[in-house]
Motif scaffolding. Structure first.
Motif, short mmCIF file in Angstrom:
data_model
loop_
_atom_site.label_atom_id
_atom_site.label_comp_id
_atom_site.label_asym_id
_atom_site.label_seq_id
_atom_site.Cartn_x
_atom_site.Cartn_y
_atom_site.Cartn_z
N ARG A 162 0.82 -1.21 0.00
CA ARG A 162 0.00 0.00 0.00
C ARG A 162 0.86 1.27 0.00
NH1 ARG A 162 -0.16 2.70 4.77
NH2 ARG A 162 0.33 1.64 6.73
N LYS A 163 0.24 2.35 -0.48
CA LYS A 163 0.90 3.65 -0.47
C LYS A 163 0.79 4.26 0.92
CE LYS A 163 -0.67 4.43 -5.24
NZ LYS A 163 -1.50 5.31 -6.11
N GLU B 254 -0.39 10.34 -4.83
CA GLU B 254 0.22 9.62 -3.73
C GLU B 254 1.28 10.49 -3.08
OE1 GLU B 254 3.24 6.51 -4.68
OE2 GLU B 254 2.51 6.76 -6.75
N THR C 125 4.89 10.22 -0.45
CA THR C 125 5.97 9.33 0.00
C THR C 125 6.53 9.87 1.30
OG1 THR C 125 6.54 8.79 -2.30
CG2 THR C 125 8.16 8.26 -0.60
N GLU D 18 -7.45 9.69 -3.76
CA GLU D 18 -6.06 9.82 -3.31
C GLU D 18 -5.63 11.29 -3.30
OE1 GLU D 18 -4.27 7.48 -2.14
OE2 GLU D 18 -5.31 5.66 -2.75
#
Length: 552
Positions: free
Chosen positions: A86-87, A339, A341, A477
């Motif tokens: 998963r992100k 997304e 990070t 998202e």
């Protein structure tokens, strides 16, 4: 610290409540109730706001294999928040994601228990008499198509076809003149699917009542806790339970992260858009006959932090809530990014930036590329339905010290998640006084719904096939349980008042702490005091603005 399971054994450890989790149960229970709902899947799009849109992807045979809201929501949340690849997730301020995920797992377990029984019924009453099952499915599908038609004649034809099929079945059962194994199988072929349907209906109704009771209990302020079998490993070989336990721990750790993301006009993800900004920026001038004692931005931030923790200790007993004061590292991402990070490295442990790195960013990364430091004071109100955050940043360029305070507001959970289940009723005309109408109770499980669940049941053990045949829900998202379904704040007068009133004491506390630090280090504070008085006057009548949208 998150609620974690002891890792030095295979039994459940002490459950430690999450820090600052009080006052969040309302929003958490509202979101968790979606796992038990039997509403149509497309109703989830009613909860979308202007920044985040939920996608409902249709399946190849959507009418027969379609999921309802609870089934699609539970699967989407589990895959997104517990999946191995998963992100990164956005923190759910004002709610706790772990209980929501646990309720999704519990709802899935209840449905799988139902589907196991339905599969046995389908095998015995359906697969063994497959020609009859296919015949009845064809009749039901024809009736469904006819019922959806706007042509009244076509709709009546569908009902007539169903009745004709039933009469034909009775005729074959009673009047068939032949005997023998083949003829008896022909009789059973027509009657067994009907018997199976009645059994399946009882199983479906029992589970539907259970799901609705849990849905109601959650929105009533309590409810049965989620029961997740094999969620805690009792043996070293239970890899599934161990993986689930670790994923839940990872979810709790990410929820407590001190790293947030700024995404242009979307604001700081999870905190809501920025509605106000107040800046105190003046030149550092020494007092007459003195020199300025060197200091850094962290010295000012540390004093502001101390002052903000004392906000609840007012001279009047007004019930001012206790704030959560925390150091944040804000990382920039693109406005259209799908997304985020999370940074990694030696200075980050369990999604937390270490204190010495926070201090370095505060002092050094004030201009140009890189992450920025903010000091946040957060109030969680209205049982988690209102999250107010004031972010403070201190920068010093050349001889100018700049103290900026910005207000962020996250509105209530959308009303879709706070609606309780309603009994299924139908309005009909009275028998004698036909000009008057009355409501009659409808069965909880209609014929088409029983067929849908029975057809889906054998495939629930491999969800990707069901996603292909019936469709699925795709979460917006960057995803976080709380902010993507936040409703409008400024349409609720009391919530708007709370946001506006909260700005004044926070702003004055920040200015008081700043001026005190400057005075201790030999800075002439006259200009800062005058500017603070001006801001103190303007903040008394603030109006919400889209401060993240620059008109340029």
């Amino acid at each position: 610290m998150g609620a974690e399971v002891a890792i030095d054994g295979f039994g459940p450890g002490a459950q430690i409540p999450l820090q600052g989790s009080e006052g969040r149960t309302g929003a958490t229970h509202a979101l968790a109730s979606a796992a038990y709902r039997d509403s149509p899947l497309k109703t989830i799009q009613e909860a979308d706001n202007e920044l985040y849109k939920t996608v409902v992807k249709p399946g190849k045979w959507e009418k027969l294999f379609r999921p309802d809201l609870g089934e699609a929501f539970s699967r989407a949340v589990q895959v997104r928040m517990l999946g191995g690849a998963r992100k990164a997730l956005i923190q759910s301020f004002g709610a706790e994601p772990q209980p929501v995920v646990e309720h999704c797992l519990a709802a899935t377990h209840l449905r799988r228990q139902r589907d196991t029984k339905l599969t046995l019924i389908t095998l015995i009453c359906g697969v063994l008499f497959l020609p009859g099952l296919l015949l009845w499915l064809g009749v039901v599908q024809l009736r469904r198509i006819a019922a959806g038609s706007e042509n009244k004649r076509t709709s009546a034809l569908g009902t007539a076809v169903l009745w004709a099929a039933g009469l034909f079945g009775v005729l074959v059962l009673v009047k068939l003149p032949f005997d023998g194994l083949l003829m008896n199988y022909l009789r059973a072929m027509l009657i067994a699917p009907v018997v199976g349907w009645f059994l399946a209906r009882r199983v479906c109704e029992r589970t539907a009542v259970d799901l609705r009771e849990r849905w109601t209990a959650l929105l009533s302020g309590g409810g049965i806790g989620p029961h997740i079998p094999k969620s805690v490993p009792t043996d070293p070989n239970e890899k599934g339970a161990e993986e689930l336990r670790r994923n839940l721990e990872k979810l709790s750790a990410e929820q407590q992260s001190n790293i947030v993301f700024y995404a242009g006009t979307k604001g700081i993800l999870g905190l809501g858009t920025r509605w106000g900004s107040w800046t105190l920026a003046e030149e550092l001038v020494p007092k007459e006959g003195k020199e300025i004692h060197p200091f850094r931005a962290w010295d000012v931030v540390r004093r502001i932090h101390e002052q903000l923790t004392l906000l609840e200790r007012g001279s009047l007993k007004t019930g001012f809530p206790k704030p959560t004061v925390k150091h944040w590292i804000v990382s920039p991402v693109g406005e259209g990014a799908d997304e985020v990070t999370r940074p990694e490295g030696d200075d980050i442990v369990h999604y937390q930036v270490k204190p010495h790195e926070i201090q370095r960013i505060c002092n050094d990364q004030q201009f140009g590329a890189g992450n920025r430091h903010y000091l946040g004071v957060q109030f969680t109100l209205w049982d988690g339905n209102l999250v107010l955050t004031m972010m403070v940043t201190v920068t010093s360029l050349l001889h100018t010290l700049r103290i900026e305070v910005t207000g962020h507001a996250l509105g209530p959970v959308h009303g879709l998640f706070t609606t309780k289940p309603k009994a299924k009723t139908k309005e009909v005309s009275k028998t004698v006084r036909f000009w008057e109408t009355k409501e009659i109770q409808q069965p909880l499980m209609e014929a088409d719904e029983v067929v849908r669940l029975a057809v889906r049941a054998p495939l629930t053990w491999y969800p990707p096939v069901l996603d292909f045949l019936g469709g699925k829900m795709v979460l917006p998202e960057p995803f976080g349980l709380r902010h993507v379904w936040a409703g409008p704040l400024w349409k609720n007068r009391f919530m708007a008042d709370d946001a506006i009133r909260m700005a004044t004491p926070v702003l004055r506390a920040v200015h008081a702490a700043t001026i005190k630090v400057l005075d201790e280090h030999g800075v002439d504070t006259e200009r800062f005091t005058n500017r603070a008085l001006v801001l103190s006057g303007s903040v008394q009548e603030p109006g919400p603005k889209k401060a993240d949208v620059y008109d340029a």
